[in-house]
Write a protein that holds these residues in place. Structure first.
Motif, short mmCIF file in Angstrom:
data_model
loop_
_atom_site.label_atom_id
_atom_site.label_comp_id
_atom_site.label_asym_id
_atom_site.label_seq_id
_atom_site.Cartn_x
_atom_site.Cartn_y
_atom_site.Cartn_z
N GLU A 4 0.83 -1.20 0.00
CA GLU A 4 0.00 0.00 0.00
C GLU A 4 0.87 1.26 0.00
O GLU A 4 2.01 1.25 0.45
N GLN A 45 -5.55 4.13 -3.90
CA GLN A 45 -6.43 3.15 -3.25
C GLN A 45 -6.92 2.12 -4.26
O GLN A 45 -6.94 0.93 -3.97
N GLY A 49 -3.97 0.25 -2.83
CA GLY A 49 -4.46 0.41 -1.47
C GLY A 49 -3.67 1.51 -0.77
O GLY A 49 -2.55 1.84 -1.19
#
Length: 181
Positions: A4, A45, A49
């Motif tokens: 992420e 995102q 993420g």
């Protein structure tokens, strides 16, 4: 490498993150988040993420709330204030690499529209609201649960958003009430 992208407030936060872990970051530039930054966070995102990792202060909570309101499904890393404080300044940039790694190891995923597994009465019974020491108790339970500090209403919402189970909640309250264990 953390998959992420970590959303932080500024350059010094990015430097601190990179001292602790291998990760990419997006800097909000402080609390005045503009549409372009939100668009970058939304794209991050969708593709990889994001983990929102803001300062444990009022401005950081405001940024976290703005991002959560505009980008669904974010993960959140929380750092207790005492681990982010240096000479009266509170921020991720002041945390040790170990504290940052610990916060990232305990990220919580926000579930949009989640139904709380707890009731408001559970918070009252635990002394987290409507109690003379409610703020101090929420601070400690929030640390134990890894959801940070906030007022009673936000605490209840975070318990729902992060799907804190009754068992997790009761264990954290029990630790608070029995510090010798």
């Amino acid at each position: 490498m953390i998959k992420e992208i970590i959303v932080v407030e500024g350059k010094d936060d990015t430097t601190a993150i990179k001292r602790a872990v291998e990760a990419d970051t997006i800097e909000t530039g402080g609390s005045a988040i503009n549409r372009a930054i939100l668009d970058r966070i939304r794209l991050a995102q969708e593709r990889r993420g994001v983990i929102v990792f803001t300062d444990p202060d009022h401005a950081g909570e405001r940024i976290r709330k703005i991002i959560s309101g505009k980008v669904s499904g974010c993960k959140h890393a929380f750092l207790p204030q005492e681990l982010a404080e240096k000479r009266g300044d509170i921020g991720v940039e002041n945390a040790t690499p170990d504290a940052i790694r610990s916060a990232l190891a305990n990220v919580k995923t926000e579930y949009e529209g989640a139904v709380s597994l707890l009731t408001w009465e559970d918070l009252i019974a635990a002394g987290l609201v409507v109690h003379p020491d409610a703020a101090a108790r929420r601070l400690e339970v929030g640390k134990k649960l890894g959801i940070g500090y906030c007022n009673g209403k936000q605490f209840y919402k975070r318990c729902a958003a992060f799907q804190i189970s009754r068992e997790e909640f009761e264990a954290a309250v029990e630790q608070l009430d029995r510090p010798d264990q």
